[in-house]
Design an enzyme around this catalytic site. Structure first.
Site, short mmCIF file in Angstrom:
data_model
loop_
_atom_site.label_atom_id
_atom_site.label_comp_id
_atom_site.label_asym_id
_atom_site.label_seq_id
_atom_site.Cartn_x
_atom_site.Cartn_y
_atom_site.Cartn_z
N GLU A 126 4.89 0.77 -3.40
CA GLU A 126 3.72 0.65 -2.85
C GLU A 126 2.87 1.67 -2.78
O GLU A 126 1.84 1.80 -2.07
CB GLU A 126 4.03 0.14 -1.43
CG GLU A 126 4.95 -1.15 -1.24
CD GLU A 126 4.12 -2.60 -1.45
OE1 GLU A 126 3.10 -2.60 -0.94
OE2 GLU A 126 4.52 -3.20 -2.50
N HIS A 140 4.02 -0.84 5.94
CA HIS A 140 3.80 0.46 5.19
C HIS A 140 4.08 1.40 6.31
O HIS A 140 3.78 1.42 7.38
CB HIS A 140 2.70 0.68 4.55
CG HIS A 140 2.50 -0.23 3.31
ND1 HIS A 140 1.11 -1.01 2.89
CD2 HIS A 140 3.21 -0.67 2.38
CE1 HIS A 140 1.42 -1.64 2.10
NE2 HIS A 140 2.73 -1.62 1.50
N CYS A 149 -5.91 3.03 4.76
CA CYS A 149 -5.40 2.10 3.74
C CYS A 149 -6.62 2.38 2.43
O CYS A 149 -6.27 1.97 1.52
CB CYS A 149 -5.66 0.75 4.21
SG CYS A 149 -3.95 0.31 4.87
#
Length: 445
Positions: A174, A250, A369
């Site tokens: 990720e 995450h 993000c």
């Protein structure tokens, strides 16, 4: 040599919409099927980039993906004209159409893992695009991400680019959302921390039960090998499976680091004390600040709802650190009270600045993000594609580009409109000229 950390934010794409595609991401699921505003989303992102530029930070820009992904739809069996493909997908497999229109590349924390030259064996900055295998809509991104990164960081004397890891769940990667780097100074060798959710080859180890663990230990170790990292300066830590099941998909939703500061919730990691002991041991003699937020101060639920830890911690030109937070943090009494107290404590964090990134927040991504961090020497920074760095003129140019090409509103029904394909490609073709990227998109070849 003096180094700086540059935040490269993702431009929000023209097809920004709320499809609720991300299982385990509470905000994404809660706002599924709302009508979005691509124009507002893009402008909110640009405003945040400009704000950091105005603070004296070097701010970068990363281009979005081509969407709708007509190539993926055709590969999945839809045929005919673009209009035929979109209409058939809308009627037969609307979830696929939504996935192939996703503008999720705006969250560039998932674009890649980056290791600065001070940490790598060959003394270059290394990039490995994330394969994002856990979510179909994001698994469409890595090849184009690699093209954009190579066009942005093209000088092979300073930058090394790797292919994304094999497209298999065993190597689910990720990117920087599960990676952080601690250091005394950006140009000095640091400690690279890889946070993983599960062991791919050992199902007997702890793992979440409700939501998927997207990052594997095996993927993290593969990236570290590709980047030529020294084991003595690398740490692997497992994310607490319980917080993944609470919507912490995450690690950057529950922890964030910058230079000598690690800011995290007490439930973030599976074995916090051993993890901190290892970090302190590898960090060396320099002062290290581990700022742990207790559940009694801020609940995990409030962390997820406000993205307290999906904030950016930046080092200002005067050496003080500031947190870049979404307005959700300001509007939550417990989180606001905590941040008000934090800036009075004996840590490098002295300021909190709040910004409206609601269009991103509703889809499950906060300020952290939206950015990919790249620490570079002055020589490396000079080798970057300068058209991809924010300036007053670039801000005006990109806002005018958004006004020209983006829709004010977009509903799921609008995704079947063949005009959206033409609009998106026209916009992106012009953007590649603005950012001097060349032909990074498939439609340009």
């Amino acid at each position: 040599m003096k180094s700086t950390e540059v935040n490269f934010d993702g431009l929000v794409g023209p097809t920004h919409n709320y499809a609720g595609l991300s299982e385990g991401n509470v905000a994404s699921l809660n706002n599924a099927h709302d009508t979005s505003s691509p124009k507002n989303a893009a402008k909110q992102g640009l405003a945040k980039m400009k704000a950091l530029h105005d603070m004296g930070m070097t701010q970068g820009i990363l281009a979005p993906q081509e969407r709708p992904d007509m190539y993926a739809l055709r590969r999945l069996g839809f045929s005919g004209s673009d209009a035929d493909v979109l209409e058939a997908a809308y009627k037969q497999a609307p979830a696929l159409l939504s996935a192939c229109c996703s503008a999720s590349s705006m969250w560039t924390a998932n674009a890649a893992t980056v290791s600065p030259s001070a940490d790598t064996e060959n003394g270059k900055v290394h990039f490995t695009p994330a394969n994002l295998t856990n979510k179909f809509h994001r698994s469409l991104e890595p090849e184009t991400t690699g093209n954009i990164l190579k066009a942005t960081f093209s000088d092979t004397a300073h930058f090394s680019h790797h292919q994304h890891l094999p497209d298999n769940d065993h190597f689910g990667d990720e990117g920087a959302a599960n990676h952080t780097r601690l250091c005394a100074e950006y140009g000095e060798q640091g400690v690279e921390i890889f946070t993983f959710g599960r062991y791919a080859f050992n199902r007997n180890m702890p793992m979440p039960q409700k939501f998927p663990a997207r990052q594997t230990l095996e993927a993290s170790k593969a990236v570290a090998r590709l980047h030529g990292l020294n084991e003595s300066q690398t740490v692997y830590v497992q994310q607490n499976p319980d917080v993944i099941d609470q919507g912490v998909f995450h690690n950057d939703v529950i922890a964030v680091g910058n230079q000598n500061v690690l800011f995290f919730h007490e439930q973030a990691f599976l074995d916090t004390q051993n993890f901190l002991d290892e970090v302190r041991s590898k960090f060396g003699e320099s002062e290290f600040h581990a700022i742990e937020v207790k559940s009694s101060q801020v609940s995990v639920e409030d962390c997820v709802n406000t993205y307290l830890f999906n904030t950016q911690i930046i080092t200002l030109p005067n050496g003080e650190m500031s947190i870049i937070a979404p307005m959700h943090c300001y509007e939550n009494a417990a989180v606001k009270a905590y941040l008000d107290e934090l800036v009075t404590l004996n840590t490098p964090i002295k300021h909190v600045k709040y910004y409206d990134v609601n269009e991103s927040m509703k889809n499950g991504g906060g300020p952290a993000c939206l950015r990919l961090r790249v620490a570079m020497t002055q020589q490396e920074l000079a080798a970057v594609n300068q058209h991809c760095l924010m300036s007053d003129a670039k801000f005006d140019e990109l806002n005018a580009w958004v006004d020209k090409h983006y829709r004010d509103q977009l509903s799921l029904n609008d995704l079947r409109d063949p005009a959206l394909v033409t609009e998106s490609r026209t916009a992106l073709d012009e953007l590649t000229q603005i950012l001097n990227l060349g032909s990074v998109y498939q439609f340009q070849r």
